[in-house]
Design an enzyme around this catalytic site. Sequence first.
Site, short mmCIF file in Angstrom:
data_model
loop_
_atom_site.label_atom_id
_atom_site.label_comp_id
_atom_site.label_asym_id
_atom_site.label_seq_id
_atom_site.Cartn_x
_atom_site.Cartn_y
_atom_site.Cartn_z
N GLY A 57 5.50 14.24 35.81
CA GLY A 57 6.92 14.47 35.61
C GLY A 57 7.73 14.19 36.86
N GLY A 97 11.01 14.71 37.01
CA GLY A 97 12.29 15.42 36.84
C GLY A 97 12.57 16.24 38.09
CG PHE A 98 16.10 18.71 38.36
CD1 PHE A 98 16.95 18.34 39.38
CD2 PHE A 98 16.54 18.62 37.06
CE1 PHE A 98 18.23 17.88 39.12
CE2 PHE A 98 17.82 18.15 36.77
CZ PHE A 98 18.66 17.79 37.80
CB VAL A 123 -0.22 12.92 30.98
CG1 VAL A 123 -1.47 13.77 30.99
CG2 VAL A 123 0.03 12.29 32.34
CD GLU A 176 27.96 21.67 30.28
OE1 GLU A 176 28.21 22.27 31.32
OE2 GLU A 176 27.01 20.87 30.17
CG ASP A 225 13.20 23.09 31.79
OD1 ASP A 225 13.67 23.75 32.73
OD2 ASP A 225 13.89 22.32 31.09
CB ALA A 258 18.70 21.80 37.60
C1 FAD Z 1 21.61 18.23 28.04
C2 FAD Z 1 21.11 19.16 29.12
C3 FAD Z 1 22.01 19.81 29.94
C4 FAD Z 1 21.56 20.66 30.94
N1 FAD Z 1 22.47 21.28 31.76
C5 FAD Z 1 22.06 22.02 32.78
C6 FAD Z 1 22.98 22.61 33.69
O1 FAD Z 1 24.20 22.44 33.55
N2 FAD Z 1 22.49 23.36 34.72
C7 FAD Z 1 21.15 23.54 34.90
O2 FAD Z 1 20.76 24.19 35.87
N3 FAD Z 1 20.26 23.02 34.06
C8 FAD Z 1 20.66 22.27 33.01
N4 FAD Z 1 19.74 21.72 32.14
C9 FAD Z 1 18.33 22.05 32.32
C10 FAD Z 1 17.69 21.22 33.41
O3 FAD Z 1 17.96 19.86 33.23
C11 FAD Z 1 16.19 21.50 33.37
O4 FAD Z 1 16.00 22.86 33.65
C12 FAD Z 1 15.43 20.66 34.37
O5 FAD Z 1 15.58 19.30 34.10
C13 FAD Z 1 13.95 21.04 34.34
O6 FAD Z 1 13.26 20.25 35.26
P1 FAD Z 1 11.72 19.91 35.00
O7 FAD Z 1 11.28 19.15 36.21
O8 FAD Z 1 10.98 21.13 34.62
O9 FAD Z 1 11.71 18.97 33.72
P2 FAD Z 1 12.52 17.63 33.43
O10 FAD Z 1 13.64 17.44 34.36
O11 FAD Z 1 12.78 17.66 31.98
O12 FAD Z 1 11.45 16.49 33.74
C14 FAD Z 1 10.31 16.30 32.99
C15 FAD Z 1 9.79 14.91 33.23
O13 FAD Z 1 8.47 14.84 32.71
C16 FAD Z 1 8.28 13.62 32.04
N5 FAD Z 1 7.23 13.82 31.05
C17 FAD Z 1 7.20 14.72 30.04
N6 FAD Z 1 6.04 14.67 29.37
C18 FAD Z 1 5.29 13.71 29.98
C19 FAD Z 1 4.00 13.18 29.75
N7 FAD Z 1 3.24 13.64 28.76
N8 FAD Z 1 3.56 12.19 30.55
C20 FAD Z 1 4.34 11.69 31.54
N9 FAD Z 1 5.56 12.16 31.82
C21 FAD Z 1 6.04 13.16 31.05
C22 FAD Z 1 9.64 13.33 31.44
O14 FAD Z 1 9.80 11.95 31.19
C23 FAD Z 1 10.59 13.85 32.52
O15 FAD Z 1 10.96 12.84 33.42
C24 FAD Z 1 20.17 20.86 31.12
C25 FAD Z 1 19.27 20.20 30.29
C26 FAD Z 1 19.72 19.35 29.30
C27 FAD Z 1 18.74 18.63 28.41
#
Ligand code: FAD
Length: 456
Positions: A17, A19-20, A85, A177, A306, A323
């Site tokens: 992942g 992401g954040f 994965v 939003e 998350d 985030a």
């Molecule tokens: C529309 C929306 C609005 C939001 N607004 C806010 C806000 O205003 N303030 C705030 O704090 N938070 C907000 N959030 C929540 C915030 O975006 C999440 O808490 C944050 O992105 C979580 O980070 P993460 O790294 O856990 O997962 P993510 O950022 O979701 O990253 C997960 C990554 O894993 C990858 N992935 C998943 N499964 C697999 C796999 N099997 N194999 C390879 N790669 C994989 C995905 O492609 C992705 O890039 C919002 C979320 C959404 C959807």
Amino acid sequence: MEQQALLNHRPRVVIIGGGFGGLNAARQFRKEDVDVVLVDRQNYHLFQPLLYQVATAGLSPADIAANLRNTLRKQKNTEVVIGEVKHIDRATQEVVFEEGKLHYDYLIIAAGMKHNYFGNQEKWEQYAPGLKTVDEALDLRRRMLLAFEAAEYETDPKERERLLTFVVVGGGPTGVEMAGALAEIAREVMVHDFRRIDSSWARIVLIEGQDRLLGAFSESSSKNALEELQERGVDVRLNTFVKDIDEKGVTAGEQFIPAHNIVWAAGLKAETLADSLGAEQDRMGRVHIEQTLNIKGDQRVFVIGDMAHLEDEDYGGVLPGQAPVAIQQGRHAGKNIIRLLRDQDLKPFEYFDKGQMATIGRASAVAETGKMKLTGFVAWLAWLFVHLLYLVSFRDRVSVLINWIYAYVGFRRATRFVVGSDERGLKQRLLDHGPTRLLEHAPEPLRPDKALREAS
Ligand SMILES: Cc1cc2nc3c(=O)[nH]c(=O)nc-3n(C[C@H](O)[C@H](O)[C@H](O)COP(=O)(O)OP(=O)(O)OC[C@H]3O[C@@H](n4cnc5c(N)ncnc54)[C@H](O)[C@@H]3O)c2cc1C
């Protein structure tokens, strides 16, 4: 043999992942004597909090997505791998793809969440897409813009009303939003664009099962969000559960609302990857982790962001899917693995709660930090500042700021393009029949049908 060869190498940290959580974890290793492999099924890091602005034509995907290779280009010990994965084999310490496996010495899983349709995914998702990826945001943008285009030519008042009805399911930050932005587009941005319809006739309905919006915020912020949305003409229905969704609309409580555009913002569950860990999960599929962020009894596997379920006494419950939680946990998991590599003890994670915020539309937001609660323009300015600050690249910050100034000063939305094809055939219907309908009918403006509107 292969294991032996790996043991003779530098330790390999695999991060799932970008992401954040994952990206911030990867950055911790930049000066360490390790090999890092960051795996993601997309080649970009996505700033999800601004995704709704892509869906509502305010920003372009390039403003909120950063190429992972480019972002990590200077970190020479880190390789970016594009792949999905399928599961994780903790016994052999392998990350398993459809074809092939990747050995890990340490693993950080930050794969996030996916939509939860509570058992109705197969039927509902096609009519009520959610908002989690760039593809979904572009799909929503296309649906919204096409609905206005089709309404301009539609002569059947019932169908026109359906095309101009937008239903958002879920009154959390994303739903609020989204509803606020749709109201703004309809009432302010597009008002002069059409000749037969008035875009401000569009009806935006926000459905929430609980008795207030923004359930994770204080009651006063919820009330403020409700009032602000109602002032913008959003029809907010609290204590209402969606019973069915089909191609014609939504059944909310006992009432059927004919609607062409439905957005799902009502529920999330952990990516299925979480199921393959053999660890305890909560009802949203999130993995229970230790305070040190690793899986119980396994110091090689960390789950963050998350996807993780972690109770926090100071926070007063399970840490939310936000985030800042993912960012801080990413940094902490990285540091904890470095401690393990140095034969040091793991440190428990301490969350620094900076508060939460949601925007309701132009110049309006709610923001809470500690005991401080902000609303209106000041909260909106704070929201702008924080979001700009957290964008990954300087280029994105400049681009987003320019777009926001453009939108604020001119009530404009920069990216109102219909790209790609829509599965429900609205675009084709328009291409085939739109011009004929236009020529067949007198050019005087149409009027919304009051009786129809009041019926649902
Ligand atoms: C529309 C929306 C609005 C939001 N607004 C806010 C806000 O205003 N303030 C705030 O704090 N938070 C907000 N959030 C929540 C915030 O975006 C999440 O808490 C944050 O992105 C979580 O980070 P993460 O790294 O856990 O997962 P993510 O950022 O979701 O990253 C997960 C990554 O894993 C990858 N992935 C998943 N499964 C697999 C796999 N099997 N194999 C390879 N790669 C994989 C995905 O492609 C992705 O890039 C919002 C979320 C959404 C959807």
